[in-house]
Design an enzyme around this catalytic site. Structure first.
Site, PDB file in Angstrom:
ATOM      1  CG  MET A   1      -1.731   1.229   1.475  1.00 20.56           C
ATOM      2  SD  MET A   1      -2.668   1.115   3.024  1.00 20.56           S
ATOM      3  CE  MET A   1      -1.365   1.302   4.247  1.00 20.56           C
TER       4      MET A   1
ATOM      5  CB  SER B   1       2.498  -4.793   3.040  1.00 21.44           C
ATOM      6  OG  SER B   1       1.537  -4.397   3.995  1.00 21.44           O
ATOM      7  CD  GLN B   2      -2.528  -3.028  -0.588  1.00 21.52           C
ATOM      8  OE1 GLN B   2      -3.326  -2.757   0.306  1.00 21.52           O
ATOM      9  NE2 GLN B   2      -2.529  -2.391  -1.732  1.00 21.52           N
TER      10      GLN B   2
ATOM     11  CG  ASP C   1       4.000  -5.197  11.311  1.00 20.03           C
ATOM     12  OD1 ASP C   1       3.479  -4.067  11.240  1.00 20.03           O
ATOM     13  OD2 ASP C   1       4.191  -5.914  10.315  1.00 20.03           O
TER      14      ASP C   1
ATOM     15  CG  HIS D   1       4.635  -3.371   7.852  1.00 17.93           C
ATOM     16  ND1 HIS D   1       4.110  -4.641   7.925  1.00 17.93           N
ATOM     17  CD2 HIS D   1       4.192  -2.861   6.665  1.00 17.93           C
ATOM     18  CE1 HIS D   1       3.369  -4.879   6.852  1.00 17.93           C
ATOM     19  NE2 HIS D   1       3.425  -3.823   6.076  1.00 17.93           N
TER      20      HIS D   1
END
Length: 295
Positions: free
Chosen positions: A29, A103-104, A221, A277
């Site tokens: 993202m 991530s996404q 995270d 993260h």
């Protein structure tokens, strides 16, 4: 002959002519395929560590600005359809490739292997992916629990609105554990690829076609709530305090995605690393990912 020429042109244009399995990347993202400070730098280090490899970094849109915008606003299943066509048409990937999702981008690559029958993904590595979704705002842990809890309850009132699901990517993997049935039926992306509504046997068979599914969890995270989602874990249904592992979840015990069989076949790998993260030492990545799954 034309196909061979095009293949060589593609490979040489990337400065790569090696025996390493090609690699596909999907950013997270707010990022893009090719920013010099993120995936551009990652590609350079990956090439150095492997001594040359064909890398395709997924871009959704005609330029990097559109790519960033689409990470927020383009319906995920449309992104998967577009990417399926692009990768299927790339002659450099015809014999298979490894994939790394940030991530996404991790859960998008998993959705891709489940929904795209014309690609051959070998190893899928997800870095901080939200496989069971999120229930909380990024960095909300720095605030008092009561405030964060109130905010996520408010968000849940809007997240499953059909209009919101259509225009906001992150809403499509919002997972409210207190209202599981609403999540299962209204989550436009995660509810679909996690076989929450119906069992799609093709999804199971294609996911099981992977040689390895490697899931990296970031111990410190602050972006993903709960962090257990990075290992396919989540909050226990009906509340939002106590978590459960993948193996304790109905997703596993009912084997709705074939993950139980993959686990028994040692295809699932649960790795963790200190850091926030997507922050990890390169030496750790070389030792735990490159040496074991990319060479």
């Amino acid at each position: 002959m034309n196909t061979l020429y095009f293949f060589l042109l593609v490979v040489l244009s990337n400065g790569v002519l090696s025996e390493n399995t090609p690699i596909v990347l999907w950013h997270g993202m707010g990022d893009s395929c090719c920013f010099s400070f993120s995936l551009g730098a990652f590609q350079k280090k990956l090439n150095e560590s492997l001594g040359g490899v064909y890398i395709y970094s997924i871009q959704i849109g005609d330029n990097i600005i559109e790519d960033v915008e689409n990470s927020f606003f383009k319906y995920p299943l449309d992104q998967l359809n577009e990417t399926c066509e692009t990768l299927s048409a790339d002659p450099a990937l015809v014999n298979g490739f490894n994939a790394i999702g940030f991530s996404q981008g991790g859960q998008f690559l998993r959705g891709l292997v489940q929904r795209c029958p014309t690609i051959k993904m070998k190893n899928l590595i997800t870095l901080g992916a939200q496989h069971q979704g999120v229930y909380g705002l990024p960095r909300c842990g720095a605030l008092p629990f009561e405030i964060c809890n109130s905010l996520r309850k408010i968000l849940s009132q809007f997240a499953y609105n059909r209009y919101v699901q259509d225009i906001l990517v992150q809403a499509t993997y919002w997972h409210d554990p207190i209202n599981e049935e609403t999540y299962k039926h209204e989550s436009a992306y995660l509810g679909e690829i996690n076989n929450e509504r119906n069992i799609n046997q093709d999804y199971i068979e294609r996911l099981q076609s992977l040689e390895n599914l490697v899931m990296v969890k970031f111990i410190n995270d602050t972006m993903v709530q709960p962090v257990e989602s990075e290992w396919f874990g989540f909050y226990k249904p009906g509340q939002a305090l106590e978590t459960e592992t993948l193996q304790q979840s109905s997703l596993y015990t009912d084997d709705r995605l074939g993950l139980k069989k993959m686990d028994e076949e040692s295809k699932l790998h649960f790795l963790e690393v200190e850091g926030d993260h997507l922050r990890f030492p390169w030496i750790w990545f070389e030792e735990n990912i490159i040496e074991k799954f990319l060479k």
